[in-house]
Motif scaffolding. Structure first.
Motif, short mmCIF file in Angstrom:
data_model
loop_
_atom_site.label_atom_id
_atom_site.label_comp_id
_atom_site.label_asym_id
_atom_site.label_seq_id
_atom_site.Cartn_x
_atom_site.Cartn_y
_atom_site.Cartn_z
N PRO A 65 0.84 -1.20 0.00
CA PRO A 65 0.00 0.00 0.00
C PRO A 65 0.87 1.25 0.00
O PRO A 65 1.96 1.26 0.59
CB PRO A 65 -0.79 -0.10 1.31
CG PRO A 65 -0.49 -1.44 1.88
CD PRO A 65 0.78 -1.91 1.28
N ASP A 66 0.38 2.27 -0.68
CA ASP A 66 1.12 3.54 -0.76
C ASP A 66 0.05 4.62 -0.74
O ASP A 66 -0.58 4.88 -1.77
CB ASP A 66 1.90 3.54 -2.08
CG ASP A 66 2.79 4.75 -2.24
OD1 ASP A 66 3.82 4.82 -1.58
OD2 ASP A 66 2.42 5.64 -3.03
N GLY A 67 -0.22 5.22 0.43
CA GLY A 67 -1.34 6.13 0.55
C GLY A 67 -2.62 5.35 0.24
O GLY A 67 -2.81 4.22 0.68
N ALA A 68 -3.48 5.95 -0.62
CA ALA A 68 -4.73 5.28 -0.96
C ALA A 68 -4.56 4.28 -2.10
O ALA A 68 -5.49 3.60 -2.48
CB ALA A 68 -5.77 6.34 -1.35
N TRP A 69 -3.39 4.24 -2.69
CA TRP A 69 -3.12 3.29 -3.78
C TRP A 69 -2.50 2.01 -3.24
O TRP A 69 -1.92 2.01 -2.15
CB TRP A 69 -2.13 3.88 -4.78
CG TRP A 69 -2.68 4.94 -5.68
CD1 TRP A 69 -3.76 5.75 -5.43
CD2 TRP A 69 -2.16 5.33 -6.96
NE1 TRP A 69 -3.93 6.61 -6.49
CE2 TRP A 69 -2.98 6.38 -7.43
CE3 TRP A 69 -1.10 4.90 -7.74
CZ2 TRP A 69 -2.76 6.99 -8.65
CZ3 TRP A 69 -0.88 5.52 -8.97
CH2 TRP A 69 -1.71 6.55 -9.42
N VAL A 70 -2.62 0.95 -4.05
CA VAL A 70 -1.88 -0.28 -3.70
C VAL A 70 -1.06 -0.67 -4.92
O VAL A 70 -1.59 -0.75 -6.03
CB VAL A 70 -2.85 -1.43 -3.34
CG1 VAL A 70 -2.07 -2.70 -3.06
CG2 VAL A 70 -3.69 -1.06 -2.13
N ASP A 260 0.64 10.42 3.84
CA ASP A 260 -0.68 10.19 3.24
C ASP A 260 -1.23 11.46 2.59
O ASP A 260 -2.44 11.65 2.53
CB ASP A 260 -1.65 9.62 4.28
CG ASP A 260 -1.76 10.53 5.49
OD1 ASP A 260 -1.18 11.64 5.45
OD2 ASP A 260 -2.44 10.16 6.47
N GLU A 262 -2.37 12.58 -0.14
CA GLU A 262 -2.81 12.02 -1.43
C GLU A 262 -2.88 13.09 -2.52
O GLU A 262 -2.64 12.80 -3.70
CB GLU A 262 -4.18 11.37 -1.20
CG GLU A 262 -4.60 10.34 -2.18
CD GLU A 262 -3.69 9.11 -2.24
OE1 GLU A 262 -3.39 8.70 -3.37
OE2 GLU A 262 -3.27 8.60 -1.18
N ARG A 265 -0.33 13.47 -5.42
CA ARG A 265 -0.39 12.68 -6.66
C ARG A 265 -1.11 13.48 -7.75
O ARG A 265 -0.61 13.64 -8.86
CB ARG A 265 -1.18 11.40 -6.43
CG ARG A 265 -0.39 10.29 -5.80
CD ARG A 265 -1.11 8.96 -6.10
NE ARG A 265 -1.36 8.22 -4.90
CZ ARG A 265 -0.54 7.28 -4.42
NH1 ARG A 265 0.57 7.01 -5.04
NH2 ARG A 265 -0.84 6.63 -3.32
#
Ligand code: SAM
Length: 323
Positions: A65-70, A260, A262, A265
């Motif tokens: 996982p990377d912040g809200a992304w995986v 986090d 986000e 991005r």
């Protein structure tokens, strides 16, 4: 460590499905987020996620996982990686399905690179102001000077040199320096900054951090400052940076600790929301560097980011022994 027969069957079963084989072939090229895989494969995110879950359960891929992304990447564990590599090596390199996937992936990469390049072109003029938005710049720079050491260095290489701040910060400690960047707008500003700082033996080159065309061991100080989080393949960039470090020389990677924020991005083209110590150490040790040192610099404001300086050296004595 060898596999049990049950594990081997589990891995073979997971790989023995057309979409999952395509996923393995794509992840062999670079780590990818579910959304990106879904675009390349032309399948819905839930469907791709189900395939990824099976591959992860079998131990063929790793999820992070990377912040809200995986993100997903091929497993680093030796037997699983060997099984994937050997399976993919058996496939005809001209296989039409995998070739088309590779083309679509290149298209996604080009789109991302185009957006990043436009972002840096648009923001080159303002970059020196923007760099300080989320960090305590003075403290970070003092720590970078300390981590680099007094020198004098024969050659400093600054990868992703931007407006040239690291070159003007460290350049007086080096007999010669090279700054390399993909953005011509950034390079133009760096040229002016380097000239204003009176750095004479400083060359600015247009180039890609993933393929610098610089010689092995050409620098005794290499720095990658706030670049890795923009890249699709930060591991490859770290390996390329490490390749340039001469025996006895030092690499400094400066980037964010996991966070986090986000919006970075969408608004600032960050791809990764920071890096863990273990991830960076793994990349650098795979590239043959040792003597890791880590410094953490807290943010200037409560909503800011922690900057990390990861330092490592290429051990001169060890290289002599191996040679
Ligand atoms: C955030 S700026 C950092 C610049 C500089 N290191 C600093 O700290 O001020 C990131 C820089 O990396 C460059 N960059 C991004 N991708 C790159 C790549 N693949 N190869 C070389 N430079 C790249 C961008 O053009 C940009 O100048």
């Amino acid at each position: 460590m060898a596999l049990t027969s049950d594990q081997a069957v589990g891995m073979l079963r997971a790989a023995a499905e057309p979409t999952r084989l395509r996923i393995l072939a794509l992840l062999a090229r670079e780590e990818l987020a579910v959304l990106e895989l879904s675009r390349v494969l032309g399948q819905s995110q839930p469907r791709v996620s189900r395939h990824l879950k099976l591959l992860a359960e079998a131990g063929l891929v790793e999820r992070f996982p990377d912040g809200a992304w995986v993100f997903y990447r091929l497993s680093g564990a030796a037997p699983a990686r060997a099984l994937t590599d050997q399976t993919l090596a058996l496939i005809n390199p001209d296989d039409a399905t995998l070739e088309l996937d590779a083309e679509r992936l290149a298209g996604v990469g080009e789109e991302r690179a185009g957006q990043a390049s436009a972002y840096f072109a648009d923001n080159a003029e303002r970059w020196d102001e923007m760099r300080v938005l989320h960090t305590a710049e003075a403290a970070v720079e003092a720590a970078i000077l300390e981590a680099a050491g007094e020198g004098p260095f024969q050659r400093l290489v600054d990868l992703g040199s931007g407006t040239g701040r690291m070159l003007t910060l460290l350049g007086s400690r080096a007999k010669a320096s090279i700054g390399l960047d993909l953005s011509r707008q950034m390079l133009n500003i760096a040229r002016a900054q380097v000239a204003a700082a009176g750095l004479r033996a400083c060359e600015l080159r247009h180039g890609d951090i993933l393929k610098t065309h610089l010689a092995d061991g050409c620098a005794d100080l290499v720095i990658v400052h706030q670049v890795l989080h923009y890249l699709a393949d930060p591991a490859a960039a770290a390996a390329e940076a490490a390749r340039l470090v001469t025996p006895g020389g030092r690499l400094l990677i400066v980037d964010f600790a996991p966070h986090d924020l986000e919006f970075l991005r969408a608004e600032h083209r960050h791809r990764r929301l920071g890096f863990s110590d273990s991830e960076i150490e793994r990349w650098l040790s795979l590239a043959g560097l040792t003597g890791f040192q880590i410094r953490a610099l807290p943010p200037a404001a409560s909503a800011g980011l922690t900057v990390k300086i990861w330092g490592a050296t290429r051990d001169a004595a060890r290289v002599r022994l191996i040679a």
